[in-house]
Design an enzyme around this catalytic site. Structure first.
Site, PDB file in Angstrom:
ATOM      1  N   LYS A 164       0.592  -2.883  -2.769  1.00 24.99           N
ATOM      2  CA  LYS A 164       0.615  -1.707  -3.645  1.00 24.99           C
ATOM      3  C   LYS A 164      -0.560  -1.762  -4.612  1.00 24.99           C
ATOM      4  O   LYS A 164      -1.026  -2.841  -4.956  1.00 24.99           O
ATOM      5  CB  LYS A 164       1.913  -1.700  -4.487  1.00 24.99           C
ATOM      6  CG  LYS A 164       3.187  -1.662  -3.684  1.00 24.99           C
ATOM      7  CD  LYS A 164       4.398  -1.644  -4.607  1.00 24.99           C
ATOM      8  CE  LYS A 164       5.675  -1.549  -3.792  1.00 24.99           C
ATOM      9  NZ  LYS A 164       6.868  -1.428  -4.660  1.00 24.99           N
ATOM     10  N   ASN A 296       9.131   5.576 -15.026  1.00 18.91           N
ATOM     11  CA  ASN A 296       8.549   6.908 -15.141  1.00 18.91           C
ATOM     12  C   ASN A 296       8.652   7.324 -16.602  1.00 18.91           C
ATOM     13  O   ASN A 296       9.747   7.474 -17.141  1.00 18.91           O
ATOM     14  CB  ASN A 296       9.261   7.891 -14.231  1.00 18.91           C
ATOM     15  CG  ASN A 296       9.137   7.472 -12.778  1.00 18.91           C
ATOM     16  OD1 ASN A 296       8.077   7.041 -12.334  1.00 18.91           O
ATOM     17  ND2 ASN A 296      10.217   7.538 -12.039  1.00 18.91           N
ATOM     18  N   ARG A 298       8.325   9.942 -18.398  1.00 15.72           N
ATOM     19  CA  ARG A 298       8.335  11.403 -18.554  1.00 15.72           C
ATOM     20  C   ARG A 298       9.763  11.910 -18.308  1.00 15.72           C
ATOM     21  O   ARG A 298      10.604  11.156 -17.830  1.00 15.72           O
ATOM     22  CB  ARG A 298       7.427  12.022 -17.482  1.00 15.72           C
ATOM     23  CG  ARG A 298       7.879  11.640 -16.079  1.00 15.72           C
ATOM     24  CD  ARG A 298       7.202  12.402 -14.953  1.00 15.72           C
ATOM     25  NE  ARG A 298       7.857  12.101 -13.687  1.00 15.72           N
ATOM     26  CZ  ARG A 298       7.513  11.124 -12.856  1.00 15.72           C
ATOM     27  NH1 ARG A 298       6.494  10.339 -13.136  1.00 15.72           N
ATOM     28  NH2 ARG A 298       8.186  10.918 -11.743  1.00 15.72           N
TER      29      ARG A 298
HETATM   30  C1  MV4 Z   1       9.077  -0.839  -2.135  1.00  9.49           C
HETATM   31  C2  MV4 Z   1       9.844  -0.670  -0.961  1.00  9.49           C
HETATM   32  C3  MV4 Z   1      10.311  -1.798  -0.338  1.00  9.49           C
HETATM   33  N1  MV4 Z   1      10.008  -3.015  -0.813  1.00  9.49           N
HETATM   34  N2  MV4 Z   1       8.811  -2.070  -2.573  1.00  9.49           N
HETATM   35  C4  MV4 Z   1       8.012   3.742  -2.846  1.00  9.49           C
HETATM   36  C5  MV4 Z   1       7.779   4.453  -4.128  1.00  9.49           C
HETATM   37  C6  MV4 Z   1       7.489   3.424  -5.136  1.00  9.49           C
HETATM   38  N3  MV4 Z   1       8.083   3.720  -6.397  1.00  9.49           N
HETATM   39  C7  MV4 Z   1       8.028   2.166  -4.566  1.00  9.49           C
HETATM   40  N4  MV4 Z   1       8.348   2.428  -3.186  1.00  9.49           N
HETATM   41  C8  MV4 Z   1       8.853   1.444  -2.418  1.00  9.49           C
HETATM   42  N5  MV4 Z   1       8.602   0.192  -2.822  1.00  9.49           N
HETATM   43  C9  MV4 Z   1       9.269  -3.132  -1.926  1.00  9.49           C
HETATM   44  N6  MV4 Z   1       8.968  -4.356  -2.383  1.00  9.49           N
HETATM   45  C10 MV4 Z   1      10.118   0.605  -0.533  1.00  9.49           C
HETATM   46  C11 MV4 Z   1       9.607   1.679  -1.243  1.00  9.49           C
HETATM   47  C12 MV4 Z   1       9.928   2.962  -0.718  1.00  9.49           C
HETATM   48  C13 MV4 Z   1      10.736   3.843  -1.393  1.00  9.49           C
HETATM   49  C14 MV4 Z   1      11.259   3.550  -2.653  1.00  9.49           C
HETATM   50  C15 MV4 Z   1      12.038   4.455  -3.310  1.00  9.49           C
HETATM   51  C16 MV4 Z   1      12.332   5.673  -2.713  1.00  9.49           C
HETATM   52  C17 MV4 Z   1      11.833   5.974  -1.493  1.00  9.49           C
HETATM   53  C18 MV4 Z   1      11.036   5.077  -0.813  1.00  9.49           C
HETATM   54  C19 MV4 Z   1      10.533   5.408   0.428  1.00  9.49           C
HETATM   55  C20 MV4 Z   1       9.747   4.528   1.096  1.00  9.49           C
HETATM   56  C21 MV4 Z   1       9.422   3.309   0.514  1.00  9.49           C
END
Ligand code: MV4
Length: 509
Positions: A164, A296, A298
């Protein structure tokens, strides 16, 4: 109630669409004057009509209007506004904007800029959380230097991993890595995107949780060190990082888990020196394993479901704490009441792979009746401009129990008519009929994983176009398998136009 330190008299809303309308309504109830700003494409927009005053922002593109700090500062001065509400998206999470608003002598109705910065860098936020006992997913504590360092970490943490951007958020520019051979290419791609999207090359990694539940806690802090959480929202139903359906509370958590994670959310916000309304996002591997993801800083699109289960007007509380008022309730006095659901209605065209589509609302019928709320800026004859995001309405319902709320949402959606535009409403109708969703047995992968179920129903129905709902859903599914297009709420601040960008991305990737 304690006397406010200052009394806000006139608020400029640095936003448009449904949220601008939503904010104006609360201002009127509080006897505070409202100042709309409007781009040339928004001359006929409801927020301009509804506000007490309106200031033109010459231009159409977001970059020339709702993202233009100098034009907004000039509007603050010329209108005599003593405070600014940023809404969501656009400049709502810009600490630079918040600072300049303060320097211009107006109150920014949001967190202190320093708190925004503390949470804005995801590596910094992770480390801050660890220091304050808030769990994070195992991962890096500093920006990755090179592939060799990443490989070493990968072997400590174990695959799969996710890369990320430290300056990212909301799902943009992430990369899943499943084996050593993918590391180098993924790291350089992620770094490249981090620069392109966020202007910050820093990248970090975490263990990847395959099927998480996305649960976020609403927090509210005053400027005197008092803070509470207002329970959780389950936002697991999403496609391409775009939330489609939200609910409060979450079926996933029992009372103890709710209290435990809620306390962590309060600790997280306190660690950042947070004031005003904010949201702590967690991903859950199981109800007992919730990890901090990001904050977030906001008001969010889905705030109404929290309003429905708490009876609190969150915009009003944002204004009150910005005036220096003390929160008059303690955590122990707060309880969630009943169940609330929200369906996001986006103007999207199934024929164009569910790309955002502008159009004129020739006629409309909005749902009503008991315990139904519709937040929208639409009116009959309104032309939806293509310069901004595609969300045009939110249908929100409340009931005592989740099954009753599901029934009520079905009833509300059955009343919705928007002639002249195609929307995500058919998707919601299919979702509400889905056994896994009804039973609460879902993760963020729900839509992807239900593809086969929907396809089969479509085939069995003959697939002859008599089934508009299923056809529409298949359009959503097809779109969901394309490259990631992240949420409007967080993305519109960094882009000139999501709608144009969708087309642009398709050419690029
Ligand atoms: C992740 C994850 C799985 N493992 N981190 C997507 C948005 C961002 N805020 C963080 N996200 C994710 N981080 C780890 N270590 C999966 C996601 C993710 C996700 C998270 C929340 C809502 C929808 C999502 C859709 C795909 C991936």
């Amino acid at each position: 109630m304690a006397t406010p330190a200052v009394k806000i008299k006139r608020v400029l809303i640095a936003n448009r669409g449904e949220i601008a309308v939503r904010i104006i309504r609360t201002l009127r109830e509080m006897n505070i004057e409202s100042v709309a700003v409007y781009s040339d494409a928004d001359f006929d927009s409801q927020h301009r009509y509804l506000a007490d005053y309106a200031v033109r922002l010459p231009g159409t593109a977001s970059a020339d209007t709702y993202l233009q700090i100098p034009k907004l500062l000039a509007a603050i001065v010329s209108s005599g506004a003593d405070a600014v509400h940023p809404g969501y998206g656009f400049l709502s999470e810009s600490s630079e904007f918040a600072r300049q608003v303060s320097e211009a002598g107006a109150i920014f109705i949001g967190p202190p800029p320093a708190a925004m910065d503390r949470m804005g860098n995801k590596i910094h936020a992770r480390n801050l959380m660890t220091q304050h006992g808030v769990p994070v997913v195992p991962g890096a504590q500093a920006p990755l230097r090179d592939a060799a360092e990443l490989k070493k970490l990968a072997h400590e943490i174990g695959y799969p991993l996710i890369l990320k951007a430290a300056g990212g958020g909301g799902g943009r520019g992430m990369r899943v890595v499943r084996q050593d051979s993918e590391l180098e290419a993924a790291l350089s791609a992620c770094q490249r995107e981090a620069v392109a999207y966020f202007g910050n090359p820093e990248v970090f990694c975490e263990r990847y949780i395959e099927r998480p539940r996305h649960i976020e806690f609403q927090v509210l802090f005053d400027a005197h060190g008092n803070g509470v959480h207002l329970f959780e929202r389950d936002c697991s139903v999403q496609r391409r990082h775009q939330k489609l359906f939200e609910e409060a509370p979450s079926l996933y958590l029992n009372e103890k888990q709710r209290a435990d994670i809620g306390a962590k959310a309060v600790a997280a916000a306190r660690a950042a020196g947070y004031v005003n309304a904010g949201t702590i996002e967690f991903i859950c591997e199981s109800p007992d394993k919730a990890y901090f993801m990001e904050m977030n800083t906001r008001i969010q699109v889905e705030h109404p479901v929290t309003e429905m289960i708490t009876g609190l007007d969150l915009i009003a509380w944002q204004i009150r704490v910005a005036q220096g008022e003390v929160l008059p309730f303690k955590q122990s006095e707060l309880r969630p009441h009943g169940w609330a659901l929200e369906a996001r209605i986006n103007a999207e065209d199934p024929a164009l792979d569910f790309a955002p589509a502008a159009g004129t609302v020739h006629a409309m019928n909005l749902p009503g009746g008991p315990f139904v709320r519709v937040d929208t800026h639409l009116y009959p004859g309104y032309r939806i401009p293509d310069a901004y995001d595609s969300m045009v309405a939110k249908v929100i319902v409340w009931a005592n129990t989740r099954p009753e709320a599901l029934k009520r949402m079905q009833r509300a959606l059955s009343e919705l008519r928007l002639e002249g535009v195609q929307t995500t409403a058919p998707f919601h109708e299919a979702l509400l009929a889905l056994p896994a969703f009804r039973e609460g047995d879902f993760t963020t992968k729900l839509i992807e994983e239900q593809a086969e179920y929907w396809r089969k129903s479509f085939r069995e129905s003959g697939g002859d176009g008599d089934e508009p709902t299923l056809a529409a859903v298949l359009g959503v599914l097809t779109a969901s398998q394309q490259s990631a297009t992240p949420s409007v709420e967080s993305a519109q601040s960094t882009r000139t136009s999501l709608w144009n960008d969708t087309a642009r991305r398709e050419g690029l990737e």
